[in-house]
Scaffold this motif. Structure first.
Motif, mmCIF file in Angstrom:
data_model
loop_
_atom_site.group_PDB
_atom_site.id
_atom_site.type_symbol
_atom_site.label_atom_id
_atom_site.label_comp_id
_atom_site.label_asym_id
_atom_site.label_seq_id
_atom_site.Cartn_x
_atom_site.Cartn_y
_atom_site.Cartn_z
ATOM 1 N N MET A 1 -74.322 -5.729 -33.782
ATOM 2 C CA MET A 1 -74.633 -6.234 -32.458
ATOM 3 C C MET A 1 -75.537 -5.276 -31.752
ATOM 4 S SD MET A 1 -70.999 -5.579 -30.606
ATOM 5 C CE MET A 1 -70.510 -3.964 -30.149
ATOM 6 N N SER A 2 -76.577 -5.714 -31.154
ATOM 7 C CA SER A 2 -77.470 -4.789 -30.507
ATOM 8 C C SER A 2 -77.544 -5.058 -29.041
ATOM 9 C CB SER A 2 -78.854 -4.851 -31.165
ATOM 10 O OG SER A 2 -79.622 -5.845 -30.668
ATOM 11 N N LEU A 3 -77.373 -3.991 -28.273
ATOM 12 C CA LEU A 3 -77.333 -4.124 -26.826
ATOM 13 C C LEU A 3 -78.709 -4.097 -26.217
ATOM 14 C CD1 LEU A 3 -74.368 -1.888 -25.779
ATOM 15 C CD2 LEU A 3 -74.479 -4.343 -25.915
ATOM 16 N N GLY A 4 -79.698 -3.658 -26.965
ATOM 17 C CA GLY A 4 -80.969 -3.436 -26.326
ATOM 18 C C GLY A 4 -82.056 -4.372 -26.766
ATOM 19 N N ASP A 5 -82.421 -4.315 -28.062
ATOM 20 C CA ASP A 5 -83.662 -4.927 -28.478
ATOM 21 C C ASP A 5 -83.587 -6.410 -28.713
ATOM 22 O OD1 ASP A 5 -84.581 -2.396 -28.399
ATOM 23 O OD2 ASP A 5 -84.334 -2.021 -30.542
ATOM 24 N N ASP A 6 -82.466 -6.912 -29.281
ATOM 25 C CA ASP A 6 -82.425 -8.299 -29.722
ATOM 26 C C ASP A 6 -81.832 -9.195 -28.666
ATOM 27 O OD1 ASP A 6 -81.547 -7.198 -33.001
ATOM 28 O OD2 ASP A 6 -83.507 -7.642 -32.137
ATOM 29 N N ASN A 7 -82.652 -9.934 -27.946
ATOM 30 C CA ASN A 7 -82.145 -10.874 -26.954
ATOM 31 C C ASN A 7 -81.974 -12.212 -27.630
ATOM 32 O OD1 ASN A 7 -81.754 -12.673 -24.877
ATOM 33 N ND2 ASN A 7 -82.931 -11.423 -23.444
ATOM 34 N N SER A 8 -80.729 -12.607 -27.851
ATOM 35 C CA SER A 8 -80.463 -13.809 -28.629
ATOM 36 C C SER A 8 -80.103 -14.994 -27.767
ATOM 37 C CB SER A 8 -79.298 -13.523 -29.598
ATOM 38 O OG SER A 8 -78.156 -13.146 -28.880
ATOM 39 N N TYR A 9 -80.568 -15.007 -26.515
ATOM 40 C CA TYR A 9 -80.190 -16.112 -25.642
ATOM 41 C C TYR A 9 -81.159 -17.274 -25.710
ATOM 42 C CZ TYR A 9 -76.688 -13.108 -23.725
ATOM 43 O OH TYR A 9 -75.601 -12.305 -23.574
ATOM 44 N N GLY A 10 -82.247 -17.175 -26.449
ATOM 45 C CA GLY A 10 -83.163 -18.291 -26.569
ATOM 46 C C GLY A 10 -82.652 -19.302 -27.555
ATOM 47 N N ASN A 11 -83.270 -20.491 -27.569
ATOM 48 C CA ASN A 11 -82.875 -21.511 -28.519
ATOM 49 C C ASN A 11 -83.425 -21.164 -29.892
ATOM 50 O OD1 ASN A 11 -81.585 -23.132 -26.644
ATOM 51 N ND2 ASN A 11 -83.497 -24.110 -26.036
ATOM 52 N N ASP A 268 -75.096 -21.434 -37.107
ATOM 53 C CA ASP A 268 -76.294 -22.013 -36.509
ATOM 54 C C ASP A 268 -76.086 -22.397 -35.051
ATOM 55 O OD1 ASP A 268 -77.771 -21.808 -38.849
ATOM 56 O OD2 ASP A 268 -76.978 -23.707 -39.619
ATOM 57 N N ASN A 269 -75.058 -21.849 -34.420
ATOM 58 C CA ASN A 269 -74.788 -22.192 -33.029
ATOM 59 C C ASN A 269 -75.895 -21.691 -32.112
ATOM 60 O OD1 ASN A 269 -72.169 -21.581 -34.551
ATOM 61 N ND2 ASN A 269 -71.441 -22.851 -32.878
ATOM 62 N N ARG A 270 -76.198 -22.513 -31.112
ATOM 63 C CA ARG A 270 -77.170 -22.089 -30.098
ATOM 64 C C ARG A 270 -76.572 -20.969 -29.271
ATOM 65 N NH1 ARG A 270 -77.471 -22.687 -24.789
ATOM 66 N NH2 ARG A 270 -75.635 -24.039 -24.771
ATOM 67 N N ALA A 271 -77.351 -19.920 -29.060
ATOM 68 C CA ALA A 271 -76.869 -18.819 -28.228
ATOM 69 C C ALA A 271 -76.754 -19.286 -26.782
ATOM 70 C CB ALA A 271 -77.819 -17.632 -28.326
ATOM 71 N N THR A 273 -76.422 -18.962 -22.596
ATOM 72 C CA THR A 273 -77.138 -18.184 -21.588
ATOM 73 C C THR A 273 -76.262 -17.052 -21.084
ATOM 74 O OG1 THR A 273 -76.358 -19.506 -19.723
ATOM 75 C CG2 THR A 273 -78.350 -20.281 -20.864
ATOM 76 N N ALA A 274 -76.881 -16.087 -20.418
ATOM 77 C CA ALA A 274 -76.134 -14.955 -19.871
ATOM 78 C C ALA A 274 -75.089 -15.421 -18.869
ATOM 79 C CB ALA A 274 -77.102 -13.968 -19.223
ATOM 80 N N ASP A 275 -75.420 -16.424 -18.056
ATOM 81 C CA ASP A 275 -74.460 -16.928 -17.073
ATOM 82 C C ASP A 275 -73.291 -17.643 -17.744
ATOM 83 O OD1 ASP A 275 -75.782 -15.908 -14.918
ATOM 84 O OD2 ASP A 275 -76.840 -17.761 -14.406
ATOM 85 N N GLU A 276 -73.563 -18.342 -18.844
ATOM 86 C CA GLU A 276 -72.483 -19.013 -19.571
ATOM 87 C C GLU A 276 -71.513 -17.994 -20.170
ATOM 88 O OE1 GLU A 276 -74.491 -23.181 -21.169
ATOM 89 O OE2 GLU A 276 -74.921 -21.315 -22.226
#
Length: 291
Positions: A1-11, A268-271, A273-276
């Motif tokens: 899990m990466s806290l910095g570089d990988d933002n996985s909230y996109g579709n 394959d689940n959609r990531a 959002t941060a608010d979710e």
């Protein structure tokens, strides 16, 4: 899990699979049940697990779940016997395909917010190890006062002082800033800090009288949720090995270590959002674990 570089909230891009199939000339949902173990029963290929991790993530894992480890310091009543159907029987050990919970019911005692009063047997040791893994991977470890309470409640008193001194250095202002917190360990306004450890299973690898070594297979969540977060909540898999000792009528941690995995293939689940994610963390509480 990466806290910095990988933002996985996109579709996920490039998804072409259709959630519906044409059955009898109409578009109806098709539900397929698992065919068995080994392989994807839905006939879809899985994306390979992402292996990239940022330095912050690696440090996070070390502090969250190894700090109590690196410095040599990281239950009861009758069950109902219901195995949820299927294989039936009341053997002392479930077969490998069983999906039902096993063992005795949770303990009722508590040491602060952490369960206590575990049985002096293998099941009690497994329950203690699971609950202690949860506590040591919690948000409370990032606060000086609650961290002291957690360590005192989970560890052999003989190792507490040295461990607390080591953890004070590990949870430095610089580290706290790296995971998105303020220098004093508080969470920035309008954000939700997430740190949870979720046991998946336990195994006693050694037991002799008043000592036991228990492995706890876990998944964990850590990161900052909410609008504007630059350190999204990510997941990791790891196994904690806890050496327990029967002290003062309960199991306590004498020392522990951690290893990576076993790690399943990413789904394959959609990531979300941060608010979710923030809403889920605020709305869903944790558990008391028992074998």
């Amino acid at each position: 899990m990466s806290l910095g570089d990988d933002n996985s909230y996109g579709n996920d891009s490039g998804r072409t699979d259709d959630g519906y199939s044409t059955i009898g000339g109409t578009r109806q949902t098709r539900t397929r049940l698992p065919d068995g173990e080994g392989g994807d029963s839905y006939g879809t290929s899985r994306r390979p697990a992402r292996k990239s991790r940022s330095l912050v993530m690696m440090v996070s894992v070390v502090v969250l779940l190894i700090a109590a480890i690196a410095f040599a310091n990281m239950g009861g009543g009758g069950g109902n016997g219901d195995d949820g159907g299927g294989s039936g029987g009341g053997g002392s050990k479930p077969d490998s395909s069983s999906t039902a919970a096993t063992g005795t019911k949770p303990v009722t005692g508590k040491n602060g917010s952490i369960p206590s009063g575990f049985a002096h047997d293998e099941q009690g040791a497994q329950s203690a190890a699971s609950n202690y893994a949860v506590a040591l991977g919690s948000v409370g470890m990032f606060n000086t006062d609650t961290r002291r309470s957690i360590i005192q409640s989970t560890h052999d008193p003989a190792v507490v002082d040295n461990l607390l001194a080591a953890l004070t250095k590990a949870y430095s202002p610089d580290f706290l800033k790296n995971v998105g917190l303020n220098a004093d360990g508080t969470t920035p306004s309008d954000l939700t800090f997430v740190s949870r450890t979720i046991p998946v299973g336990t195994k006693v690898v050694e037991r002799s009288g008043d000592t036991a070594t228990v492995e706890v297979w876990c998944t964990g969540l850590v990161g900052m949720a909410g609008q504007g977060s630059t350190k999204p909540v990510t997941a990791t898999w790891f196994t904690i090995s806890e050496k327990l000792k029967w002290v003062g009528g309960d199991w306590r941690i004498e020392s522990s270590s951690q290893s990576e995995g076993p790690t399943p293939v990413n789904g394959d689940n959609r990531a979300s959002t941060a608010d979710e994610i923030a809403g889920a963390v605020q709305g869903y509480g944790g558990f008391t674990y028992a074998r």
